[in-house]
Motif scaffolding. Structure first.
Motif, PDB file in Angstrom:
ATOM      1  N   ALA A 146       0.861  -1.403   0.025  1.00  0.00           N
ATOM      2  CA  ALA A 146       0.208  -0.083  -0.116  1.00  0.00           C
ATOM      3  C   ALA A 146       0.776   1.223  -0.087  1.00  0.00           C
ATOM      4  O   ALA A 146       1.976   1.175   0.459  1.00  0.00           O
ATOM      5  N   GLY A 147       0.425   2.270  -0.714  1.00  0.00           N
ATOM      6  CA  GLY A 147       1.245   3.549  -0.742  1.00  0.00           C
ATOM      7  C   GLY A 147       2.175   3.401  -1.867  1.00  0.00           C
ATOM      8  O   GLY A 147       2.358   2.550  -2.784  1.00  0.00           O
ATOM      9  N   ALA A 148       2.954   4.540  -1.980  1.00  0.00           N
ATOM     10  CA  ALA A 148       4.015   4.595  -3.175  1.00  0.00           C
ATOM     11  C   ALA A 148       5.202   3.619  -2.761  1.00  0.00           C
ATOM     12  O   ALA A 148       5.550   3.419  -1.853  1.00  0.00           O
ATOM     13  N   THR A 149       5.422   3.231  -4.076  1.00  0.00           N
ATOM     14  CA  THR A 149       6.581   2.021  -3.820  1.00  0.00           C
ATOM     15  C   THR A 149       7.950   2.626  -4.525  1.00  0.00           C
ATOM     16  O   THR A 149       7.861   3.356  -5.604  1.00  0.00           O
ATOM     17  N   ALA A 150       8.725   2.023  -4.135  1.00  0.00           N
ATOM     18  CA  ALA A 150      10.314   2.470  -4.733  1.00  0.00           C
ATOM     19  C   ALA A 150      11.087   0.930  -4.971  1.00  0.00           C
ATOM     20  O   ALA A 150      11.097   0.072  -4.031  1.00  0.00           O
ATOM     21  N   SER A 151      11.521   0.712  -6.000  1.00  0.00           N
ATOM     22  CA  SER A 151      12.279  -0.713  -6.331  1.00  0.00           C
ATOM     23  C   SER A 151      13.607  -0.745  -5.413  1.00  0.00           C
ATOM     24  O   SER A 151      14.288   0.216  -5.713  1.00  0.00           O
ATOM     25  N   TYR A 152      13.639  -1.639  -4.904  1.00  0.00           N
ATOM     26  CA  TYR A 152      14.777  -2.028  -3.974  1.00  0.00           C
ATOM     27  C   TYR A 152      16.207  -2.260  -5.111  1.00  0.00           C
ATOM     28  O   TYR A 152      17.145  -1.530  -4.705  1.00  0.00           O
ATOM     29  N   GLN A 153      15.794  -2.404  -6.334  1.00  0.00           N
ATOM     30  CA  GLN A 153      16.950  -2.543  -7.091  1.00  0.00           C
ATOM     31  C   GLN A 153      17.385  -1.309  -7.486  1.00  0.00           C
ATOM     32  O   GLN A 153      18.947  -1.064  -7.614  1.00  0.00           O
ATOM     33  N   HIS A 154      16.739  -0.136  -7.320  1.00  0.00           N
ATOM     34  CA  HIS A 154      17.123   1.383  -7.583  1.00  0.00           C
ATOM     35  C   HIS A 154      17.472   2.038  -6.463  1.00  0.00           C
ATOM     36  O   HIS A 154      18.121   3.223  -6.569  1.00  0.00           O
ATOM     37  N   LEU A 155      17.473   1.596  -5.324  1.00  0.00           N
ATOM     38  CA  LEU A 155      17.851   2.145  -4.204  1.00  0.00           C
ATOM     39  C   LEU A 155      19.261   2.114  -3.813  1.00  0.00           C
ATOM     40  O   LEU A 155      19.720   2.920  -2.630  1.00  0.00           O
ATOM     41  N   GLY A 156      20.073   1.259  -4.548  1.00  0.00           N
ATOM     42  CA  GLY A 156      21.513   1.057  -3.946  1.00  0.00           C
ATOM     43  C   GLY A 156      21.804   0.445  -2.906  1.00  0.00           C
ATOM     44  O   GLY A 156      22.681   0.665  -2.501  1.00  0.00           O
ATOM     45  N   HIS A 157      20.658  -0.419  -2.260  1.00  0.00           N
ATOM     46  CA  HIS A 157      21.209  -1.147  -1.327  1.00  0.00           C
ATOM     47  C   HIS A 157      22.477  -2.277  -1.338  1.00  0.00           C
ATOM     48  O   HIS A 157      22.515  -2.557  -2.424  1.00  0.00           O
ATOM     49  N   LYS A 158      23.079  -2.734  -0.275  1.00  0.00           N
ATOM     50  CA  LYS A 158      24.296  -3.537  -0.336  1.00  0.00           C
ATOM     51  C   LYS A 158      23.902  -5.084  -1.159  1.00  0.00           C
ATOM     52  O   LYS A 158      24.681  -5.682  -1.389  1.00  0.00           O
ATOM     53  N   TYR A 159      22.760  -5.563  -1.040  1.00  0.00           N
ATOM     54  CA  TYR A 159      22.324  -6.675  -1.269  1.00  0.00           C
ATOM     55  C   TYR A 159      21.473  -6.843  -2.652  1.00  0.00           C
ATOM     56  O   TYR A 159      20.778  -7.927  -3.027  1.00  0.00           O
ATOM     57  N   THR A 160      21.603  -5.840  -3.422  1.00  0.00           N
ATOM     58  CA  THR A 160      20.697  -5.847  -4.567  1.00  0.00           C
ATOM     59  C   THR A 160      21.017  -6.475  -5.699  1.00  0.00           C
ATOM     60  O   THR A 160      20.111  -7.145  -6.364  1.00  0.00           O
ATOM     61  N   ARG A 161      22.166  -6.941  -5.899  1.00  0.00           N
ATOM     62  CA  ARG A 161      22.740  -7.846  -7.153  1.00  0.00           C
ATOM     63  C   ARG A 161      23.243  -8.972  -6.638  1.00  0.00           C
ATOM     64  O   ARG A 161      23.852  -9.674  -7.651  1.00  0.00           O
ATOM     65  N   THR A 162      23.056  -9.557  -5.611  1.00  0.00           N
ATOM     66  CA  THR A 162      23.592 -10.880  -5.234  1.00  0.00           C
ATOM     67  C   THR A 162      22.919 -12.138  -6.027  1.00  0.00           C
ATOM     68  O   THR A 162      21.752 -12.066  -6.547  1.00  0.00           O
ATOM     69  N   SER A 163      23.858 -13.023  -6.440  1.00  0.00           N
ATOM     70  CA  SER A 163      23.410 -14.015  -7.470  1.00  0.00           C
ATOM     71  C   SER A 163      23.624 -15.310  -6.873  1.00  0.00           C
ATOM     72  O   SER A 163      23.402 -16.367  -7.375  1.00  0.00           O
ATOM     73  N   GLY A 164      24.089 -15.231  -5.613  1.00  0.00           N
ATOM     74  CA  GLY A 164      24.496 -16.564  -4.894  1.00  0.00           C
ATOM     75  C   GLY A 164      24.357 -16.494  -3.438  1.00  0.00           C
ATOM     76  O   GLY A 164      23.638 -15.582  -3.016  1.00  0.00           O
ATOM     77  N   ILE A 165      25.264 -17.125  -2.699  1.00  0.00           N
ATOM     78  CA  ILE A 165      25.216 -17.265  -1.069  1.00  0.00           C
ATOM     79  C   ILE A 165      25.944 -15.800  -0.842  1.00  0.00           C
ATOM     80  O   ILE A 165      27.223 -15.729  -1.289  1.00  0.00           O
ATOM     81  N   ASP A 166      25.584 -15.178  -0.238  1.00  0.00           N
ATOM     82  CA  ASP A 166      26.303 -13.803   0.454  1.00  0.00           C
ATOM     83  C   ASP A 166      26.282 -13.899   1.823  1.00  0.00           C
ATOM     84  O   ASP A 166      25.484 -14.366   2.626  1.00  0.00           O
ATOM     85  N   ILE A 167      27.509 -13.479   2.296  1.00  0.00           N
ATOM     86  CA  ILE A 167      27.900 -13.532   3.809  1.00  0.00           C
ATOM     87  C   ILE A 167      27.194 -11.963   4.240  1.00  0.00           C
ATOM     88  O   ILE A 167      26.637 -11.066   3.445  1.00  0.00           O
ATOM     89  N   SER A 168      27.233 -11.896   5.483  1.00  0.00           N
ATOM     90  CA  SER A 168      26.737 -10.433   5.995  1.00  0.00           C
ATOM     91  C   SER A 168      27.532  -9.231   5.470  1.00  0.00           C
ATOM     92  O   SER A 168      28.913  -9.562   5.401  1.00  0.00           O
ATOM     93  N   ARG A 169      26.960  -8.418   5.107  1.00  0.00           N
ATOM     94  CA  ARG A 169      27.737  -7.204   4.993  1.00  0.00           C
ATOM     95  C   ARG A 169      27.665  -6.073   5.916  1.00  0.00           C
ATOM     96  O   ARG A 169      27.960  -4.837   5.574  1.00  0.00           O
ATOM     97  N   LEU A 170      27.281  -6.310   7.055  1.00  0.00           N
ATOM     98  CA  LEU A 170      27.237  -5.465   8.130  1.00  0.00           C
ATOM     99  C   LEU A 170      28.419  -4.677   8.310  1.00  0.00           C
ATOM    100  O   LEU A 170      28.448  -3.711   8.531  1.00  0.00           O
ATOM    101  N   TYR A 171      29.728  -5.259   8.096  1.00  0.00           N
ATOM    102  CA  TYR A 171      31.167  -4.813   8.546  1.00  0.00           C
ATOM    103  C   TYR A 171      31.092  -3.519   7.452  1.00  0.00           C
ATOM    104  O   TYR A 171      32.000  -2.847   7.751  1.00  0.00           O
ATOM    105  N   GLU A 172      30.661  -3.321   6.288  1.00  0.00           N
ATOM    106  CA  GLU A 172      30.683  -2.163   5.552  1.00  0.00           C
ATOM    107  C   GLU A 172      30.088  -1.282   6.295  1.00  0.00           C
ATOM    108  O   GLU A 172      30.668   0.072   6.060  1.00  0.00           O
ATOM    109  N   GLU A 173      29.101  -1.345   6.968  1.00  0.00           N
ATOM    110  CA  GLU A 173      28.675  -0.164   7.731  1.00  0.00           C
ATOM    111  C   GLU A 173      29.364   0.197   9.132  1.00  0.00           C
ATOM    112  O   GLU A 173      29.166   1.432   9.321  1.00  0.00           O
ATOM    113  N   LEU A 174      29.991  -0.845   9.559  1.00  0.00           N
ATOM    114  CA  LEU A 174      30.745  -0.495  10.559  1.00  0.00           C
ATOM    115  C   LEU A 174      32.014   0.047  10.548  1.00  0.00           C
ATOM    116  O   LEU A 174      32.788   0.241  11.492  1.00  0.00           O
ATOM    117  N   ARG A 175      32.688   0.171   9.479  1.00  0.00           N
ATOM    118  CA  ARG A 175      33.924   0.639   9.096  1.00  0.00           C
ATOM    119  C   ARG A 175      34.368   1.896   9.615  1.00  0.00           C
ATOM    120  O   ARG A 175      33.431   2.908   9.762  1.00  0.00           O
TER     121      ARG A 175
END
Length: 175
Positions: A146-175
């Motif tokens: 409900a409401g306006a939507t924005a595509s996750y793909q276009h928001l530039g989040h760290k997991y948008t393009r994963t094609s397989g098994i991905d580890i946590s990328r929280l460390y990227e935010e904690l640098r």
């Protein structure tokens, strides 16, 4: 609102939901039955650090199966790739897995509108249990938004393009 079998099938036919590969017989009354992929990663070490990349070893799950052990964190992947620019998605294990003592994807079940991935799965075993490649492993539901939507793909989040098994990328935010 959760889509029904008929709504899921219609959305797939119209391209509003993409499931690759898709098998109509796997559409249940309110979900799609997904399968474990053929690879799994085992998180290494006795202690994981949120501020560092997780060390893993990757294994092909052999046709004769692989035993998952308690006290280990496994990262698997769905066989299916799902995508929708119209519906949000929610992935879960199912009762059959739970009855075997397998907990899958407890912490991050939501796939935002625009999420286009093979899902990385967080897997824990309560006791030793053998799993097999491409075995049924859970259900995915599709949710109206409900409401306006924005595509996750276009928001530039760290997991948008994963094609397989991905580890946590929280460390990227904690640098």
């Amino acid at each position: 609102m959760i889509l029904t079998r008929e709504a899921i099938t219609t959305a797939v036919e119209h391209g509003d939901i993409v499931i690759e590969p898709f098998a109509p017989e796997r559409v249940s009354p309110n979900a799609y039955d997904w399968h474990l992929g053929d690879r799994i990663r085992v998180c290494e070490g006795d202690e994981l650090d949120a501020a560092a990349a997780t060390r893993v070893s990757e294994h092909v799950i052999p046709a004769e199966g692989m035993v998952l052990r308690p006290g280990r964190l496994y990262l698997g992947v769905t066989h299916e790739r799902t995508h929708s620019e119209r519906y949000a998605q929610m992935i879960n294990g199912d009762r059959s897995l739970g009855a075997l003592g397998i907990w899958v994807h407890v912490s991050a079940p939501l796939g935002h509108v625009g999420h286009a991935i093979r899902w990385t799965l967080e897997i824990r075993a309560a006791q030793p249990v053998k799993v097999y490649p491409l075995m049924p492993f859970g259900k995915i539901v599709f949710l109206s938004t409900a409401g306006a939507t924005a595509s996750y793909q276009h928001l530039g989040h760290k997991y948008t393009r994963t094609s397989g098994i991905d580890i946590s990328r929280l460390y990227e935010e904690l640098r």
